[in-house]
Design a protein around this motif. Sequence first.
Motif, PDB file in Angstrom:
ATOM      1  N   VAL A 120      70.423  61.581   1.479  1.00  0.00           N
ATOM      2  CA  VAL A 120      69.400  62.563   1.813  1.00  0.00           C
ATOM      3  C   VAL A 120      70.004  63.494   2.863  1.00  0.00           C
ATOM      4  N   ALA A 121      70.067  64.790   2.550  1.00  0.00           N
ATOM      5  CA  ALA A 121      70.692  65.760   3.449  1.00  0.00           C
ATOM      6  C   ALA A 121      69.651  66.736   3.975  1.00  0.00           C
ATOM      7  N   PHE A 122      69.648  66.933   5.273  1.00  0.00           N
ATOM      8  CA  PHE A 122      68.733  67.849   5.955  1.00  0.00           C
ATOM      9  C   PHE A 122      69.567  68.981   6.532  1.00  0.00           C
ATOM     10  N   THR A 123      69.193  70.211   6.219  1.00  0.00           N
ATOM     11  CA  THR A 123      69.915  71.355   6.763  1.00  0.00           C
ATOM     12  C   THR A 123      68.937  72.231   7.520  1.00  0.00           C
ATOM     13  N   ALA A 124      69.317  72.582   8.728  1.00  0.00           N
ATOM     14  CA  ALA A 124      68.498  73.483   9.533  1.00  0.00           C
ATOM     15  C   ALA A 124      69.437  74.279  10.427  1.00  0.00           C
ATOM     16  N   VAL A 125      69.046  75.457  10.787  1.00  0.00           N
ATOM     17  CA  VAL A 125      69.863  76.296  11.660  1.00  0.00           C
ATOM     18  C   VAL A 125      69.956  75.629  13.025  1.00  0.00           C
ATOM     19  N   SER A 126      71.167  75.556  13.547  1.00  0.00           N
ATOM     20  CA  SER A 126      71.382  74.847  14.812  1.00  0.00           C
ATOM     21  C   SER A 126      71.230  75.769  16.014  1.00  0.00           C
ATOM     22  N   THR A 127      70.167  76.510  16.044  1.00  0.00           N
ATOM     23  CA  THR A 127      69.869  77.385  17.172  1.00  0.00           C
ATOM     24  C   THR A 127      69.762  76.556  18.445  1.00  0.00           C
ATOM     25  N   GLY A 128      70.439  76.982  19.484  1.00  0.00           N
ATOM     26  CA  GLY A 128      70.337  76.297  20.763  1.00  0.00           C
ATOM     27  C   GLY A 128      71.316  75.161  20.957  1.00  0.00           C
ATOM     28  N   LEU A 129      71.971  74.703  19.901  1.00  0.00           N
ATOM     29  CA  LEU A 129      72.913  73.602  20.061  1.00  0.00           C
ATOM     30  C   LEU A 129      74.213  74.127  20.642  1.00  0.00           C
ATOM     31  N   ALA A 130      74.782  73.385  21.563  1.00  0.00           N
ATOM     32  CA  ALA A 130      76.034  73.778  22.194  1.00  0.00           C
ATOM     33  C   ALA A 130      76.705  72.540  22.772  1.00  0.00           C
ATOM     34  N   VAL A 131      77.987  72.685  23.053  1.00  0.00           N
ATOM     35  CA  VAL A 131      78.732  71.616  23.691  1.00  0.00           C
ATOM     36  C   VAL A 131      78.223  71.455  25.119  1.00  0.00           C
ATOM     37  N   ASP A 132      78.257  70.263  25.636  1.00  0.00           N
ATOM     38  CA  ASP A 132      77.924  69.942  27.028  1.00  0.00           C
ATOM     39  C   ASP A 132      76.441  70.022  27.382  1.00  0.00           C
ATOM     40  N   ILE A 133      75.562  69.991  26.402  1.00  0.00           N
ATOM     41  CA  ILE A 133      74.142  69.820  26.700  1.00  0.00           C
ATOM     42  C   ILE A 133      73.620  68.675  25.834  1.00  0.00           C
ATOM     43  N   PRO A 134      72.664  67.914  26.338  1.00  0.00           N
ATOM     44  CA  PRO A 134      72.110  66.825  25.529  1.00  0.00           C
ATOM     45  C   PRO A 134      71.365  67.372  24.309  1.00  0.00           C
ATOM     46  N   VAL A 135      71.483  66.654  23.202  1.00  0.00           N
ATOM     47  CA  VAL A 135      70.791  67.007  21.972  1.00  0.00           C
ATOM     48  C   VAL A 135      70.017  65.779  21.508  1.00  0.00           C
TER      49      VAL A 135
END
Length: 187
Positions: free
Chosen positions: A139-154
Amino acid sequence: PASKRVDVGLAAAGHGSDKHADRSMSIAIPLGAFTAVEGTPALAAVGSAGNRDRIPAWAFDPVADEYIATTIYLPGDWVSGNCQIKLHWAPADANAGNVRWNAGWAAIEASSQIDQASDATDLQVSAAPAVLDQLAGEVAFTAVSTGLAVDIPVRLFVGRTGTHADDTYNTADAWLVSFRLVFTRDH
């Protein structure tokens, strides 16, 4: 000194940069890293084989909405853009039906609430194979990764919306057996 580039003939042999465009990376997130955040999903050893052959999985109830979540940091070679959450699951009995999964993430920046609403979410319906313990298709979920960046918690989450009319596999638990994040890396 300026570096010299030496052509050793690999491009002509089919090993040029145009042959290496797929820079996808997959990170498996251990199921034990998740915790229940809605409902009462349970992490347990599942499967009908002997004890030593059972595997850890999250058991999601058939007629409830249940979610689990964890927090990660993205690796240093993360390239912003789209990414996918992919999971595998298996049915706890031999009945047919569909399971409605929901997954997504939220970037938790220094000035945001730790329990903020998700930045991206996606819903997918997956058919039970109608065979006890048989792995269902990915099962694959695709969504735009707005706001994701290195060095911040996700915060990553996944859940089953068992109360929804699209979830028709209502005789037993759906066992989540793997969870991974697929993204593009910069080298």
